[in-house]
Design a protein around this motif. Structure first.
Motif, PDB file in Angstrom:
ATOM      1  N   GLU A 270       0.813  -1.218   0.000  1.00 40.30           N
ATOM      2  CA  GLU A 270       0.000   0.000   0.000  1.00 40.30           C
ATOM      3  C   GLU A 270       0.848   1.270   0.000  1.00 40.30           C
ATOM      4  O   GLU A 270       0.313   2.374   0.136  1.00 40.30           O
ATOM      5  CB  GLU A 270      -0.929  -0.009   1.219  1.00 40.30           C
ATOM      6  N   ARG A 272       3.167   2.112   2.226  1.00 37.48           N
ATOM      7  CA  ARG A 272       3.512   2.591   3.569  1.00 37.48           C
ATOM      8  C   ARG A 272       4.927   2.137   3.932  1.00 37.48           C
ATOM      9  O   ARG A 272       5.378   1.079   3.501  1.00 37.48           O
ATOM     10  CB  ARG A 272       2.512   2.056   4.599  1.00 37.48           C
ATOM     11  N   SER A 305       3.756   1.172   7.909  1.00 40.01           N
ATOM     12  CA  SER A 305       3.147  -0.127   7.666  1.00 40.01           C
ATOM     13  C   SER A 305       3.003  -0.917   8.969  1.00 40.01           C
ATOM     14  O   SER A 305       3.761  -0.731   9.913  1.00 40.01           O
ATOM     15  CB  SER A 305       3.999  -0.918   6.672  1.00 40.01           C
TER      16      SER A 305
END
Length: 312
Positions: A270, A272, A305
């Protein structure tokens, strides 16, 4: 720290921020704390002016404020670090490969590497201030004395003791010009991360110094080795296994400069931040690997994350 709004700054004073940030970061090893200390120093300058205090040299005033705030911070941080879980590393200062980086980090010295900041942890707060101002930033002894509140004679003695303690742990640096060192470092880092991701043990072993050491900082909150690891074969196996696991979770790496050294930022699927890895390279080999996965030390880089936490 105050954490209030921006202090009144002239254009010239705002230009001091890169130097002030570098001093504060060298003292604390924390990006957030360094920014707070610099802001607090400017607030003190503003209050002094409003109180009618005559300040002939704003730069010296600010550098002194930052140094003394850094000493106070370290005295309180020592207690917290005694209970820190696992290996402690500084918060990474990251500049994406090929980019100049934030202006406030422009004067961050090439000397403030992860390895060097870890060595500074062996010094007392005042020793660290004296050594850093003199060794890293080239301050003359009268200026070091003014910034630390010590006598010039005392500063000379403190510096001599600190230099002796630091010298034993410092590697000899590559004496080539900085652009040449950077180019060689980038190329070695590229091959290093490719070999780790591709599981090429032979290539990895060929890039690791015989006395290489791996430091991992998870702070007890993310998956990380809790103690320094030595021996090239152990480190190579650990790197290959670690990359295999995180790549299966969608983690990828992006080249970056970490505290003035080649490295990479690890991102999850994603986008992160999952970890930051810095390489201490000298003589054409990797002498140390510093991996920061503690989420508390990554927040200044963007969304963090949870892949390291869920992978425990």
């Amino acid at each position: 720290m105050s954490g209030s709004g921006p202090a009144d700054e002239t254009g010239a004073e705002a230009g001091y921020r890169p130097l002030l940030f570098s001093i504060a970061y060298g003292m604390t090893g924390s990006v957030g704390d360094a920014e707070d200390i610099v802001q607090d120093a400017f607030l003190r300058l503003t209050r002094a002016r409003r109180a009618g205090t005559a300040i002939a040299d704003q730069k010296a005033y600010l550098a002194t404020a930052v140094t003394r705030l850094g000493i106070d911070h370290l005295r309180s941080a020592r207690v917290r670090r005694e209970t820190y879980v696992g290996d402690w590393l500084p918060e990474p200062v990251v500049v994406p490969a090929g980019e100049p980086g934030p202006a406030e980090h422009a004067e961050l010295s090439d000397s403030l590497s992860m390895a060097f900041l870890v060595l500074l942890e062996s010094l007392s707060p005042v020793e660290r201030a004296v050594f850093m101002l003199r060794e890293v930033f080239g301050y003359a002894y009268p200026d070091v004395a003014a910034a630390t509140g010590k006598t010039e004679v005392n500063c000379r003695q403190i510096f001599a003791r600190a230099r002796q303690r630091i010298a034993a742990g410092r590697q000899e640096r590559d004496g080539a010009p900085l652009p040449a060192r950077r180019a060689r470092g980038e190329e070695l880092a590229r091959r290093f991360f490719e070999a780790a991701a591709g599981g090429d043990m032979d290539a990895l072993l060929g890039m690791l110094a015989p006395d290489v050491v791996f430091h991992g900082d998870g702070g007890g909150k993310a998956q990380a080795i809790a103690y320094p690891v030595t021996e090239p074969l152990r480190i190579a196996r650990m790197l290959v296994g670690g990359f295999r696991r995180v790549m299966a979770l969608g983690v990828s790496s992006s080249p970056a400069w970490v505290n003035g050294r080649p490295g990479a930022v690890m991102y999850d699927a994603e986008g992160r931040v999952a970890a930051v890895v810095g390489l201490d390279i000298d003589g054409g080999v990797v002498r140390a690997v510093h991996a920061v996965a503690n989420p508390d030390k990554l927040g200044h880089l963007g969304p963090v994350s949870d892949v390291g936490l869920s992978a425990k």
